[in-house]
Design a protein around this motif. Structure first.
Motif, PDB file in Angstrom:
ATOM      1  N   GLY A 107       0.798  -1.229   0.000  1.00 17.15           N
ATOM      2  CA  GLY A 107       0.000   0.000   0.000  1.00 17.15           C
ATOM      3  C   GLY A 107       0.822   1.267   0.000  1.00 17.15           C
ATOM      4  O   GLY A 107       0.427   2.267   0.582  1.00 17.15           O
ATOM      5  N   GLY A 108       1.972   1.250  -0.644  1.00 17.80           N
ATOM      6  CA  GLY A 108       2.818   2.441  -0.741  1.00 17.80           C
ATOM      7  C   GLY A 108       3.621   2.721   0.510  1.00 17.80           C
ATOM      8  O   GLY A 108       4.113   3.832   0.711  1.00 17.80           O
ATOM      9  N   LEU A 109       3.769   1.719   1.345  1.00 21.43           N
ATOM     10  CA  LEU A 109       4.515   1.869   2.594  1.00 21.43           C
ATOM     11  C   LEU A 109       5.995   2.100   2.305  1.00 21.43           C
ATOM     12  O   LEU A 109       6.608   1.345   1.564  1.00 21.43           O
ATOM     13  N   ASP A 110       6.544   3.178   2.861  1.00 24.16           N
ATOM     14  CA  ASP A 110       7.956   3.501   2.666  1.00 24.16           C
ATOM     15  C   ASP A 110       8.623   3.573   4.037  1.00 24.16           C
ATOM     16  O   ASP A 110       8.403   4.514   4.794  1.00 24.16           O
ATOM     17  N   PHE A 111       9.408   2.548   4.331  1.00 21.28           N
ATOM     18  CA  PHE A 111      10.045   2.481   5.644  1.00 21.28           C
ATOM     19  C   PHE A 111      11.155   3.508   5.813  1.00 21.28           C
ATOM     20  O   PHE A 111      11.517   3.836   6.933  1.00 21.28           O
ATOM     21  N   SER A 112      11.707   3.998   4.717  1.00 25.81           N
ATOM     22  CA  SER A 112      12.909   4.826   4.812  1.00 25.81           C
ATOM     23  C   SER A 112      12.681   6.131   5.578  1.00 25.81           C
ATOM     24  O   SER A 112      13.631   6.730   6.060  1.00 25.81           O
ATOM     25  N   ASN A 113      11.439   6.594   5.710  1.00 23.98           N
ATOM     26  CA  ASN A 113      11.174   7.833   6.457  1.00 23.98           C
ATOM     27  C   ASN A 113      10.697   7.577   7.878  1.00 23.98           C
ATOM     28  O   ASN A 113      10.188   8.478   8.529  1.00 23.98           O
ATOM     29  N   TYR A 114      10.862   6.357   8.368  1.00 27.01           N
ATOM     30  CA  TYR A 114      10.509   6.066   9.760  1.00 27.01           C
ATOM     31  C   TYR A 114      11.734   6.337  10.624  1.00 27.01           C
ATOM     32  O   TYR A 114      12.786   5.746  10.419  1.00 27.01           O
ATOM     33  N   PHE A 115      11.577   7.237  11.581  1.00 25.40           N
ATOM     34  CA  PHE A 115      12.702   7.581  12.447  1.00 25.40           C
ATOM     35  C   PHE A 115      12.176   8.157  13.751  1.00 25.40           C
ATOM     36  O   PHE A 115      11.007   8.534  13.858  1.00 25.40           O
ATOM     37  N   ILE A 116      13.065   8.190  14.723  1.00 21.82           N
ATOM     38  CA  ILE A 116      12.759   8.818  16.009  1.00 21.82           C
ATOM     39  C   ILE A 116      13.728   9.993  16.156  1.00 21.82           C
ATOM     40  O   ILE A 116      14.947   9.796  16.156  1.00 21.82           O
ATOM     41  N   PRO A 117      13.192  11.201  16.250  1.00 22.42           N
ATOM     42  CA  PRO A 117      14.086  12.360  16.414  1.00 22.42           C
ATOM     43  C   PRO A 117      14.732  12.356  17.799  1.00 22.42           C
ATOM     44  O   PRO A 117      14.069  12.118  18.797  1.00 22.42           O
ATOM     45  N   LEU A 118      16.023  12.583  17.840  1.00 24.39           N
ATOM     46  CA  LEU A 118      16.755  12.594  19.109  1.00 24.39           C
ATOM     47  C   LEU A 118      17.141  14.010  19.542  1.00 24.39           C
ATOM     48  O   LEU A 118      17.644  14.199  20.648  1.00 24.39           O
ATOM     49  N   ALA A 119      16.906  14.975  18.661  1.00 27.21           N
ATOM     50  CA  ALA A 119      17.270  16.348  18.994  1.00 27.21           C
ATOM     51  C   ALA A 119      16.041  17.263  18.971  1.00 27.21           C
ATOM     52  O   ALA A 119      16.150  18.463  18.775  1.00 27.21           O
ATOM     53  N   GLY A 120      14.842  16.671  19.120  1.00 26.24           N
ATOM     54  CA  GLY A 120      13.618  17.478  19.181  1.00 26.24           C
ATOM     55  C   GLY A 120      13.153  17.998  17.829  1.00 26.24           C
ATOM     56  O   GLY A 120      12.429  18.998  17.783  1.00 26.24           O
ATOM     57  N   GLN A 121      13.543  17.355  16.725  1.00 26.09           N
ATOM     58  CA  GLN A 121      13.115  17.806  15.410  1.00 26.09           C
ATOM     59  C   GLN A 121      11.609  17.590  15.239  1.00 26.09           C
ATOM     60  O   GLN A 121      11.030  16.674  15.809  1.00 26.09           O
ATOM     61  N   THR A 122      11.000  18.434  14.394  1.00 27.63           N
ATOM     62  CA  THR A 122       9.572  18.295  14.115  1.00 27.63           C
ATOM     63  C   THR A 122       9.323  17.872  12.671  1.00 27.63           C
ATOM     64  O   THR A 122       8.177  17.652  12.300  1.00 27.63           O
ATOM     65  N   SER A 123      10.350  17.748  11.881  1.00 29.76           N
ATOM     66  CA  SER A 123      10.208  17.373  10.481  1.00 29.76           C
ATOM     67  C   SER A 123       9.765  15.919  10.359  1.00 29.76           C
ATOM     68  O   SER A 123      10.101  15.073  11.188  1.00 29.76           O
TER      69      SER A 123
END
Length: 138
Positions: free
Chosen positions: A50-66
């Protein structure tokens, strides 16, 4: 024996040349397989999931909102677990493709008959004995 002579002997031996050719062919083959995985197989996997793209899964460690990994990396450290998942899936697909190729090559090797060695020349004493036998028959 001087250092230069010793190095020359090492560099022109068949093993080193074979290794160099193997590395070059391996790099070119790696690009082909990488293209097969990234350009042919991964779009199909994406379509199935269903168009799942794992490459943009992340946990921000410096408080990013992007929500885009590249932008978040610019802003600070991130735990990019999605990128790891993508690389792991690529590896599994790549290993499976290589397995299928090696399996086919082994199958082809089994189906080809081994080369037949030419018959050994008849020894001279046997030839002389045959001549004697043939002359006695007459």
């Amino acid at each position: 024996m001087g250092f230069a002579t010793e190095f020359k002997e090492f560099a022109v031996k068949g093993n080193v040349m074979d290794l160099a050719v193997g590395v070059i062919i391996g790099a070119a083959f790696g690009k082909i397989v990488d293209s097969v995985v990234n350009d042919l197989i991964m779009p199909l996997v994406s379509k199935v999931t269903g168009g799942l793209d794992f490459s943009n899964y992340f946990i921000p460690l410096a408080g990013q909102t992007s929500t885009v990994l590249a932008d978040a990396k610019k802003a600070g450290a991130v735990f990019a677990y999605g990128n790891f998942i993508t690389v792991a899936i690529n590896f599994i697909i790549l290993a499976f493709i290589i397995f299928l190729m090696v399996k086919q090559i082994n199958k082809l090797k089994r189906n080809t008959p081994p080369p037949v060695a030419p018959p050994a020349p008849t020894p001279e004493d046997v030839m002389l004995l045959r001549e004697i036998r043939d002359s006695l028959k007459k």
